[in-house]
Design a protein around this motif. Structure first.
Motif, PDB file in Angstrom:
ATOM      1  N   SER A  66       6.761 -24.921  10.067  1.00  0.00           N
ATOM      2  CA  SER A  66       6.801 -25.400   8.684  1.00  0.00           C
ATOM      3  C   SER A  66       5.996 -24.521   7.722  1.00  0.00           C
ATOM      4  N   ALA A  67       5.618 -23.346   8.154  1.00  0.00           N
ATOM      5  CA  ALA A  67       4.783 -22.479   7.305  1.00  0.00           C
ATOM      6  C   ALA A  67       5.531 -22.062   6.044  1.00  0.00           C
ATOM      7  N   GLN A  68       4.834 -22.151   4.921  1.00  0.00           N
ATOM      8  CA  GLN A  68       5.363 -21.686   3.639  1.00  0.00           C
ATOM      9  C   GLN A  68       4.743 -20.351   3.241  1.00  0.00           C
ATOM     10  N   THR A  69       3.614 -20.005   3.884  1.00  0.00           N
ATOM     11  CA  THR A  69       2.914 -18.756   3.584  1.00  0.00           C
ATOM     12  C   THR A  69       2.561 -18.058   4.885  1.00  0.00           C
ATOM     13  N   LEU A  70       2.873 -16.766   4.961  1.00  0.00           N
ATOM     14  CA  LEU A  70       2.538 -15.920   6.103  1.00  0.00           C
ATOM     15  C   LEU A  70       1.605 -14.832   5.586  1.00  0.00           C
ATOM     16  N   CYS A  71       0.426 -14.708   6.186  1.00  0.00           N
ATOM     17  CA  CYS A  71      -0.575 -13.725   5.755  1.00  0.00           C
ATOM     18  C   CYS A  71      -0.842 -12.749   6.896  1.00  0.00           C
ATOM     19  N   LEU A  72      -0.624 -11.461   6.658  1.00  0.00           N
ATOM     20  CA  LEU A  72      -0.986 -10.397   7.595  1.00  0.00           C
ATOM     21  C   LEU A  72      -2.185  -9.685   6.984  1.00  0.00           C
ATOM     22  N   ALA A  73      -3.287  -9.621   7.718  1.00  0.00           N
ATOM     23  CA  ALA A  73      -4.506  -9.072   7.124  1.00  0.00           C
ATOM     24  C   ALA A  73      -5.278  -8.207   8.112  1.00  0.00           C
ATOM     25  N   ALA A  74      -6.025  -7.263   7.574  1.00  0.00           N
ATOM     26  CA  ALA A  74      -6.912  -6.427   8.375  1.00  0.00           C
ATOM     27  C   ALA A  74      -8.284  -6.445   7.717  1.00  0.00           C
ATOM     28  N   ILE A  75      -9.308  -6.626   8.546  1.00  0.00           N
ATOM     29  CA  ILE A  75     -10.678  -6.622   8.056  1.00  0.00           C
ATOM     30  C   ILE A  75     -11.416  -5.480   8.750  1.00  0.00           C
ATOM     31  N   SER A  76     -11.979  -4.600   7.961  1.00  0.00           N
ATOM     32  CA  SER A  76     -12.796  -3.513   8.491  1.00  0.00           C
ATOM     33  C   SER A  76     -14.239  -3.817   8.135  1.00  0.00           C
ATOM     34  N   ARG A  77     -15.039  -4.106   9.151  1.00  0.00           N
ATOM     35  CA  ARG A  77     -16.446  -4.458   8.915  1.00  0.00           C
ATOM     36  C   ARG A  77     -17.318  -3.206   9.030  1.00  0.00           C
ATOM     37  N   PRO A  78     -18.057  -2.891   7.976  1.00  0.00           N
ATOM     38  CA  PRO A  78     -18.927  -1.709   8.029  1.00  0.00           C
ATOM     39  C   PRO A  78     -20.054  -1.886   9.042  1.00  0.00           C
ATOM     40  N   ARG A  79     -20.533  -0.773   9.550  1.00  0.00           N
ATOM     41  CA  ARG A  79     -21.669  -0.770  10.485  1.00  0.00           C
ATOM     42  C   ARG A  79     -22.678   0.270  10.024  1.00  0.00           C
ATOM     43  N   ILE A  80     -23.921   0.045  10.416  1.00  0.00           N
ATOM     44  CA  ILE A  80     -24.975   1.024  10.140  1.00  0.00           C
ATOM     45  C   ILE A  80     -25.044   1.979  11.332  1.00  0.00           C
ATOM     46  N   ILE A  81     -24.762   3.245  11.096  1.00  0.00           N
ATOM     47  CA  ILE A  81     -24.803   4.269  12.140  1.00  0.00           C
ATOM     48  C   ILE A  81     -25.686   5.405  11.631  1.00  0.00           C
TER      49      ILE A  81
END
Length: 102
Positions: A66-81
């Motif tokens: 029954s989905a009315q919204t489909l979300c494709l997402a990518a999250i890039s989390r910064p790191r301290i290097i």
């Protein structure tokens, strides 16, 4: 379908990178746009995978029902290097997506 990192852009991949790809569904028509990817309580994460360099593609299968919204997402989390913040901009590829009516 399957999801993975592009083999064409290996210079943008790093063993230390922290990248999540996810698919979210909402049973209502969701028009929220949020920089922090908070689309409200209706958006349910139905698939999530951490993408790493040299990792094989990851297979996913979700039910839209029954989905009315489909979300494709990518999250890039910064790191301290080495004392500096590093963020990645990976090239994510969806392979062989199929929509099957049941």
């Amino acid at each position: 379908g399957q999801v993975g990192l592009s083999c064409e852009y290996l210079q943008d991949q790093d063993p230390e990178m922290d990248v999540e790809f996810f698919i979210g569904l909402d049973d209502s028509y969701n028009t929220a746009v949020a920089g922090d990817l908070d689309y409200g309580p209706g958006m349910k994460k139905v698939f999530s995978v951490k993408l790493k360099s040299s990792q094989p593609v990851q297979t996913f299968e979700i039910e839209l029902r029954s989905a009315q919204t489909l979300c494709l997402a990518a999250i890039s989390r910064p790191r301290i290097i080495d004392g500096r913040e590093k963020c990645w901009y990976p090239h994510i590829v969806l392979v062989s997506p199929k929509l099957i009516k049941s």
